[in-house]
Enzyme design. Structure first.
Site, PDB file in Angstrom:
ATOM      1  N   SER A 104       0.844  -1.188   0.000  1.00  0.00           N
ATOM      2  CA  SER A 104       0.000   0.000   0.000  1.00  0.00           C
ATOM      3  C   SER A 104       0.891   1.254   0.000  1.00  0.00           C
ATOM      4  O   SER A 104       1.780   1.348  -0.850  1.00  0.00           O
ATOM      5  CB  SER A 104      -0.935  -0.043   1.211  1.00  0.00           C
ATOM      6  OG  SER A 104      -1.965   0.881   1.083  1.00  0.00           O
ATOM      7  N   ASP A 107      -8.257  -6.493  -4.935  1.00  0.00           N
ATOM      8  CA  ASP A 107      -7.888  -5.166  -4.433  1.00  0.00           C
ATOM      9  C   ASP A 107      -8.459  -4.105  -5.373  1.00  0.00           C
ATOM     10  O   ASP A 107      -7.987  -3.946  -6.490  1.00  0.00           O
ATOM     11  CB  ASP A 107      -6.354  -5.069  -4.377  1.00  0.00           C
ATOM     12  CG  ASP A 107      -5.867  -3.748  -3.775  1.00  0.00           C
ATOM     13  OD1 ASP A 107      -6.681  -2.843  -3.550  1.00  0.00           O
ATOM     14  OD2 ASP A 107      -4.647  -3.637  -3.544  1.00  0.00           O
ATOM     15  N   HIS A 137      -7.761  -5.331  -0.599  1.00  0.00           N
ATOM     16  CA  HIS A 137      -6.468  -4.673  -0.424  1.00  0.00           C
ATOM     17  C   HIS A 137      -5.720  -5.204   0.799  1.00  0.00           C
ATOM     18  O   HIS A 137      -4.509  -5.445   0.749  1.00  0.00           O
ATOM     19  CB  HIS A 137      -6.702  -3.168  -0.294  1.00  0.00           C
ATOM     20  CG  HIS A 137      -5.463  -2.364  -0.133  1.00  0.00           C
ATOM     21  ND1 HIS A 137      -4.499  -2.286  -1.121  1.00  0.00           N
ATOM     22  CD2 HIS A 137      -5.010  -1.595   0.894  1.00  0.00           C
ATOM     23  CE1 HIS A 137      -3.514  -1.500  -0.698  1.00  0.00           C
ATOM     24  NE2 HIS A 137      -3.802  -1.075   0.515  1.00  0.00           N
TER      25      HIS A 137
END
Lengths: 391, 391
Positions: free
Chosen positions: A162, A328, A361
């Site tokens: 991320s 995601d 995610h």
């Protein structure tokens, strides 16, 4: 500069973690992208494992928006597990018996590295919104200063998911010679309009809270509890897939057989979200949330290279392992493919794997054997190449 | 019961709209799902076109969460176009030269139908949170009372998108004999965990605003402007696709060449969202937002039928045209397919079309020729069957 033990709790957890807080930029301040200067400034970090003699086994782990340096627990504030215990530790993919794992709280954070909650030396009061806006590149520059301080010339790997993956990409662009390998997971080379939009909702929720007091809540000893909780709730939905929410909660009711015909948390998913909001407030600073989301929004690796991402990677010798997750929707696989395409365009050494997971995610934080196998295999190959098995 | 002209503005717009507000449930109150009783209560509606002699050309349009009865503009509050001008009007798919189009403000709404902002006859003050929680079924029951009042036994069609589509499905289940055709667009037979989660964020944003005053803001003459704006911003993102946001805004800056290194709306998408939030507050009631989102969350058509959706449609003779949109991630095509499967399981008459559009959920409000062609063809066939061309 002197180290001091930053967190006795973490150091005594049995995880062989060492926690430190150093002052950096005392001689030469860090010049930020905004042209503001910062220094001396505090940087807090944890290390796991032992640095080998030729300092070739260091892995820098970069944390995500709401993460921190406490990869392994217990967390000094929440008392909970570390955020990457599935990935890091003795015998794990990032094997602390083999690698020296470093993780530093990002610039603008709230776990020991300088951020908006700290005292502004020029005023003697908490920075609040006087803290300079920072970028992903600024975070990386500060980490590079930390490596200088630790006298580590080259990282065996820089790894993160991320926002951590954004830092990884920035590392490979800013300091390719210092990254033997680079592993951005569930990341992108720029923040999309949808991602900016979700962040803006979170920021507006915080700023709408009168307790935020134009960022000066620490002076008045208040805290925008409700605004930050709403921001976290909105963010949290984006970290999960629709399938994961459905499997976890569906339309199940919370502690009741019938709906209440009211505004209590009838549904488990409501109760879960409210809990996420409330518990987040206990460990995170509202202004840090503003600053770090802003840094992510500003991230656009191609922008400084004429809008052509491949140009950012010219002559890079770093070996890349790029990982995305099928479900995601915050940083979809298409964004990782853009990075792969750019790296291929400059004939860089790049592996790309899309992990099949319906967990969204946040799968990068979870027990995903395929991800561990993929990354483990990549690191083993690179370790041989680097001669790490011989040390 | 007497009609009175509700909105001179709308009536004089040249769109041949007639606006009315009626009192319903005076003799027999509406018993809600919550078991509360409501009545007499006001219901505001608009009509477009002319009802034919045998009252067989009436189409009930059901509006979405933030919509209202003003299908055609100018809107009496905002002055803007009506929300379905692409679909409804002379020569349009819902041809007002041919059909008599009725649209009523939903129960709990804030455009003339009874809602939490109205005076509670028992206290003489605004209901606020004393207003009973309502359901999609309650909305349909109130609409059925309106049809009774209008002495329309059977609708040629009941049509709506999003929450309007939920009402359409409920109509076909509650009153199959009153629906010659039914057209749910971009809808679902139940609200998913992710949808509940996004609504809960919106509600928490409103409730976090001290100006909300536990729902009693009208008494104190305040309004939770900031909370409602944040709720709208969060909701609005879900109505658009990532592709639509990217095409519309990308990472374009708003009125500047460089980022500001601050928290202004640097990006166009931020500016757009802020505008959406602010303009919404001018035309919508915060408590209505709470009540209507709650009604949507509670919607689960199968639940009353042993969890088997097909059972809800036993012996239905209504002809269905079900429309979904490829890029709609709020009510994805898979949800429409569930409805189609349930209807097929009881051998109902059902057409299903997935419209290819990258504009997201809100595509149902936009100029989508394939949607108009599909629906137009379906309605023409049904009109012949109903003998409408002969009247």
């Amino acid at each position: 500069m002197t180290d001091r033990q930053f967190s006795a709790t973490a150091a005594n957890s049995g995880n062989s973690a060492d926690g430190f807080r150093v002052q950096l930029g005392g001689n030469k301040p860090l010049r930020l992208d905004s042209e503001a200067e910062l220094g001396p400034f505090a940087m807090a970090y944890q290390t796991y494992g032992t640095l080998n003699q030729d300092k070739s086994n260091a892995i820098l782990v970069c944390h995500a928006l709401t993460g921190d340096q406490f990869i392994l627990g217990p967390h000094p504030v929440s008392g909970r597990s570390g955020w990457w215990e599935h990935m890091v530790g003795p015998g794990k993919t990032l094997d602390t018996a083999r690698y020296y794992v470093i993780c530093a709280n990002v610039l603008g954070g709230c776990m020991g590295t300088v951020g908006p909650q700290d005292i502004n030396p020029q005023t003697g009061a908490s920075y609040g919104l006087d803290f300079p806006v920072i970028t992903i590149k600024d975070m990386v520059e500060a980490q590079a200063m930390l490596l200088d301080y630790l006298e580590i010339d080259q990282l065996f790997s820089v790894i993160g998911g991320s926002m951590g993956g954004m830092q990884v990409l920035q590392w490979a662009v800013s300091y390719p010679e210092r990254c033997f390998t680079a592993v951005p997971i569930a990341a992108a080379a720029r923040h999309s309009a949808q991602n900016i939009a979700f962040h803006e909702v979170g920021r507006q929720a915080i700023m709408a809270d009168p307790e935020w007091s134009e960022g000066g809540y620490l002076v008045g000893d208040t805290f925008p509890v409700r605004g930050l909780a709403v921001a976290r709730m909105a963010g949290h939905i984006t970290y999960l897939s629709e399938a994961a929410l459905h499997r976890k909660f569906g339309r199940e009711l919370q502690d009741r057989a019938e709906v209440s015909y009211g505004f209590d948390a009838d549904f488990q998913v409501e109760s879960y979200l409210r809990h996420q909001g409330i518990s987040f407030v206990e460990r995170f600073d509202a202004n840090s949330y503003l600053y770090i989301t802003r840094a992510m929004d500003y991230f656009d690796l191609a922008a400084e290279h004429g809008g052509v991402l491949a140009n950012a990677f010219q002559d890079v010798e770093t070996r890349f392992c790029i990982i995305s997750i099928t479900s995601d929707w915050l940083y979809p696989t298409s964004e990782s493919r853009e990075v792969v395409r750019a790296l291929n365009a400059v004939a860089a050494n790049v592996s790309f794997v899309e992990i099949v997971s319906d967990k969204g995610h946040d799968a990068f934080l979870l027990d995903e054997p395929t991800m561990f196998d993929t990354l483990g295999g990549f690191l083993n190959g690179a370790a041989k190449l680097r001669g790490l098995d011989l040390t």
